[in-house]
Design a protein around this motif. Structure first.
Motif, PDB file in Angstrom:
ATOM      1  N   PHE A 239       0.802  -1.213   0.000  1.00  0.00           N
ATOM      2  CA  PHE A 239       0.000   0.000   0.000  1.00  0.00           C
ATOM      3  C   PHE A 239       0.847   1.282   0.000  1.00  0.00           C
ATOM      4  O   PHE A 239       0.315   2.378   0.027  1.00  0.00           O
ATOM      5  CB  PHE A 239      -0.921   0.006   1.229  1.00  0.00           C
TER       6      PHE A 239
ATOM      7  N   ASN B 201      -1.943  -2.844   5.205  1.00  0.00           N
ATOM      8  CA  ASN B 201      -2.515  -1.508   5.059  1.00  0.00           C
ATOM      9  C   ASN B 201      -1.979  -0.506   6.067  1.00  0.00           C
ATOM     10  O   ASN B 201      -1.849   0.676   5.765  1.00  0.00           O
ATOM     11  CB  ASN B 201      -4.040  -1.592   5.183  1.00  0.00           C
TER      12      ASN B 201
ATOM     13  N   SER C 268      -3.328   0.966   8.511  1.00  0.00           N
ATOM     14  CA  SER C 268      -4.258   2.090   8.578  1.00  0.00           C
ATOM     15  C   SER C 268      -4.206   2.814   9.917  1.00  0.00           C
ATOM     16  O   SER C 268      -4.201   4.055   9.957  1.00  0.00           O
ATOM     17  CB  SER C 268      -5.684   1.619   8.298  1.00  0.00           C
TER      18      SER C 268
ATOM     19  N   ASN D 230      -9.330  -0.684   6.207  1.00  0.00           N
ATOM     20  CA  ASN D 230      -8.558  -1.043   5.012  1.00  0.00           C
ATOM     21  C   ASN D 230      -8.671  -0.035   3.876  1.00  0.00           C
ATOM     22  O   ASN D 230      -7.978  -0.166   2.866  1.00  0.00           O
ATOM     23  CB  ASN D 230      -9.007  -2.424   4.509  1.00  0.00           C
TER      24      ASN D 230
END
Length: 304
Positions: free
Chosen positions: A164, A201, A203, A270
């Motif tokens: 990512f 990810n 996040s 995500n």
């Protein structure tokens, strides 16, 4: 007897002249050397300060160099430029003599010159663990456009095989990534280095670190303000890489460095993403003559 006294008087007068001459040499020349060093330090400071403004044009660079020169005791400095990337500051100063005035020498003039140059950054500390692919390595600025918005961390729809955008700098894992994203990687990264990506990810760490950087940037909450504030935490410095077609924990090669103004951290879970605007600025680091591709991020140093 009188002849002896006369001879002694002559010797004493000669000795006094020698002593005064030595005093003149030691004190006056010492003072001249001190003033020459002060002048040299002054033009060095002026050249470096002026070079840091070359990203804003030679007019701003000249004004800044003159200001710093005057503040450091360099009156009426001469400022010259070599293209848009090199500035030279020359200063002169009249230094008075003290003891040497007895021999008819009232003063001397000392001179100093310094040049500083701005070139594309080739290595630095404090780089954040995000990577952006050059839109077009064959174009000016590798295809980036100043002020345009770019994705610095991808959401699942744009990610490649679980990558990512995060990098593993100096270690792996979410906590290491979050610390580097908030404060910058403490190690030195250079063009040509091969670094690991950080799959997943990320996040939560991304949202916390970016939000904190934005929170700490109350005095530079717009792109225009950030261009004038080199201490803005909302400006990040990151590697430009040659490829984003990656698989899992893969490796990428750094082909340059670029600066971006953090525009937004968005998306939940995500769907997390980060965007930033391409910025032209100066950063504390180094440059060399081997890596000269201009991506808008520069280092400054004295060259003479």
């Amino acid at each position: 007897m009188n002849n002896q006294k006369g001879n002694i008087s002559v010797i004493i007068l000669f000795a006094m002249a020698v002593i005064l001459g030595m005093a003149a040499m030691v004190i006056d020349l010492g003072y001249v050397m001190l003033e020459r060093q002060r002048l040299s330090d002054g033009v060095d400071a002026a050249a470096l300060s002026g070079a840091q403004e070359l990203v804003n044009g030679t007019t701003q660079a000249k004004e800044t160099a003159i200001q710093y020169a005057m503040e450091n005791g360099v009156n009426n400095p001469a400022i010259t430029f070599e293209g848009d990337y090199k500035i030279t500051v020359t200063g002169k100063k009249e230094v008075p003599f003290f003891f040497a005035k007895i021999f008819g020498f009232n003063h001397t003039v000392v001179e100093a010159k310094a040049s500083a140059q701005m070139k594309p950054l080739s290595s630095a500390r404090g780089i954040v663990p995000l990577a952006v692919k050059a839109p077009n390595p064959e174009e000016e600025n590798y295809g980036f456009t100043y002020g345009s918005l770019y994705t610095l961390k991808y959401d699942p729809q744009h990610a490649a095989n679980g990558n990512f955008g995060p990098l593993a700098l100096g270690g792996r894992g979410a906590s290491n990534y979050e610390e580097n994203l908030l404060n910058g990687y403490e190690g030195v990264l250079s063009i040509g280095d091969v670094v690991d990506t950080e799959p997943g990810n990320m996040s939560g760490p991304t949202e916390r670190a970016i939000s904190e950087r934005i929170k700490l940037s109350s005095d530079c909450q717009t792109y225009e303000l950030a261009k004038k504030n080199r201490n803005c935490k909302r400006v990040i410095y990151l590697p430009v890489i040659d490829d984003v077609n990656l698989k899992g924990r893969d490796k990428v090669t750094i082909i340059g460095f670029a600066a971006f103004y953090l525009e937004e951290v968005g998306g939940n879970g995500n769907q997390s993403y980060v965007t930033g605007r391409f910025l032209k600025t100066i950063y504390s680091g180094d440059w060399n003559d081997e890596n000269q591709h201009d991506i808008g991020l520069y280092a400054v140093k004295l060259v003479e």
